[in-house]
Scaffold this active site. Structure first.
Site, short mmCIF file in Angstrom:
data_model
loop_
_atom_site.label_atom_id
_atom_site.label_comp_id
_atom_site.label_asym_id
_atom_site.label_seq_id
_atom_site.Cartn_x
_atom_site.Cartn_y
_atom_site.Cartn_z
N GLY A 65 0.83 -1.20 0.00
CA GLY A 65 0.00 0.00 0.00
C GLY A 65 0.86 1.25 0.00
O GLY A 65 2.09 1.18 -0.02
N GLY A 113 -0.53 -5.29 0.65
CA GLY A 113 -1.76 -5.08 -0.10
C GLY A 113 -1.89 -5.99 -1.30
O GLY A 113 -3.01 -6.34 -1.71
N GLU A 136 5.30 -6.57 7.39
CA GLU A 136 4.87 -5.36 8.10
C GLU A 136 5.52 -5.17 9.47
O GLU A 136 5.68 -4.03 9.92
CB GLU A 136 3.34 -5.37 8.25
CG GLU A 136 2.58 -5.09 6.97
CD GLU A 136 2.37 -6.34 6.11
OE1 GLU A 136 1.71 -6.25 5.08
OE2 GLU A 136 2.89 -7.42 6.50
N ASP A 144 -2.08 -7.13 7.68
CA ASP A 144 -3.52 -6.85 7.61
C ASP A 144 -4.10 -7.41 6.32
O ASP A 144 -3.71 -8.48 5.87
CB ASP A 144 -3.77 -5.35 7.78
CG ASP A 144 -3.21 -4.51 6.65
OD1 ASP A 144 -2.24 -4.93 6.00
OD2 ASP A 144 -3.74 -3.41 6.40
#
Length: 349
Positions: A65, A113, A136, A144
């Site tokens: 992202g 992402g 991450e 996520d």
């Protein structure tokens, strides 16, 4: 609409092509909205029988992202970051529940992402170029986009290992772990896409026909060690297990050294995320919890410091706070995971 994505139809398939090559096709809010809009449009279009997701020009499938934007927003009021997460997770949820078959082509870098738009697909194609990771914890964030759901369902403790270390998987390893459904050489991808677009009812047979035998999955050789060393959902116990064996085993020592570079807060968040995710009733519930966690983590010290150290200044020397697993209290984790009030909570849209 955005210039960073190409929405097309080819034959009887809808095509979603990421086209932000200078950022390795990292997702931004406009791209997420465009994907959701296309999926909504095609849902009731009987001329579209399948959806293909890949990238256009440049290397890599999707590097994640828009991290710089998230950090800049997190350093202020966090509103833009929350809007991105809200739209991204709505897109993830649409893909997860989409009635028509979706095929994702994870050719090249597939991280963060990029994982979120790959794993909901019914068919997930890896190649010799695939580099799959959820890295991450190295920037104070957590896996996520459904990471708590997907990683918690991998064999043994493989998901916890990937979440904590950010280990990068090759295409053959993705196939062995079930993250990919097929392994194709990159030079067969265009043929596979063309055939699927013309005959969406035969997707599985087409991918089987184009597939190649995958090389040995190196991660499998460490499966027993991973299950043993990463068995606990308490980060302190993971460190203790690694420390007990590090002196006599080079691979174990490398894993310990890797974890020592990660954010203790992010690692504890990740372990709880997978623990909760393993029994989460629905993917919608997973997304709701991840949004609450992301909304808070993006404004905390470790994420801002991780982005500074890894992406902005590139000194790779983040100063985590707290800087030890023991310093991250249960109260801190509970605060991060607390549900948001109804007016702020994530909804599918």
């Amino acid at each position: 609409m955005t210039e960073d994505i190409l929405i097309q139809t080819t034959g009887r398939a809808g095509r979603i092509r990421l086209d932000r090559p200078k950022a390795i096709h990292a997702l931004n809010t406009g791209m997420c909205r465009a994907i959701s809009a296309a999926l909504d449009e095609w849902r009731g279009d009987t001329a579209i029988e399948a959806v293909l997701i890949d990238h256009a020009e440049g290397r890599g499938f999707c590097a994640g992202g828009d991290i710089r934007m998230l950090a800049e927003s997190g350093a202020s009021d966090g509103a833009e970051a929350r809007e991105f997460f809200r739209e991204e997770y709505r897109m993830n949820h649409r893909l997860f529940n989409y009635a028509k078959p979706v095929v994702s082509f994870m050719d090249g870098i597939t991280m963060g992402g990029g994982v979120g738009i790959s794993l909901p697909a019914r068919y997930r194609v890896a190649t010799e170029n695939t580099k799959f990771a959820m890295p991450e914890t190295g920037i104070g964030l957590f896996p996520d986009v459904g990471g708590g759901w997907y990683l918690s369902r991998l064999p043994g403790r493989m998901g916890q290992y990937i979440a904590l270390t950010g280990h990068r998987l090759e295409g053959a390893e993705c196939l062995a772990l079930g993250l990919a459904t097929h392994y194709l050489h990159a030079d067969r991808l265009e043929e596979a896409k063309a055939r699927v677009a013309e005959s969406p009812g035969d997707i599985e047979a087409i991918l089987d026909d184009c597939a190649s035998p995958a090389p040995d999955a190196r991660i499998v050789a460490h499966g027993n060690a991973i299950d043993r060393l990463f068995a606990s959902d308490r980060l302190e116990e993971v460190f203790a297990a690694l420390e007990a064996e590090a002196e006599g085993d080079e691979w174990v020592r490398q894993q310990l050294e890797t974890l020592r570079t990660k954010s203790p807060q992010a690692m504890k968040v990740s372990l709880k995320l997978l623990l909760d995710g393993s029994t989460m009733p629905t993917f919608e519930d997973e997304m709701r919890q991840e949004f609450a966690v992301a909304s808070r983590v993006v404004q905390r010290h470790d994420f801002l410091e991780g982005v500074r150290a890894v992406i902005v200044d590139k000194d790779n020397a983040p100063r985590w706070n707290p800087d030890t697993p023991e310093g991250v209290t249960a109260h801190r984790i509970d605060t991060i995971f607390a549900p948001l009030p109804d007016g702020e909570a994530w909804t599918p849209g």
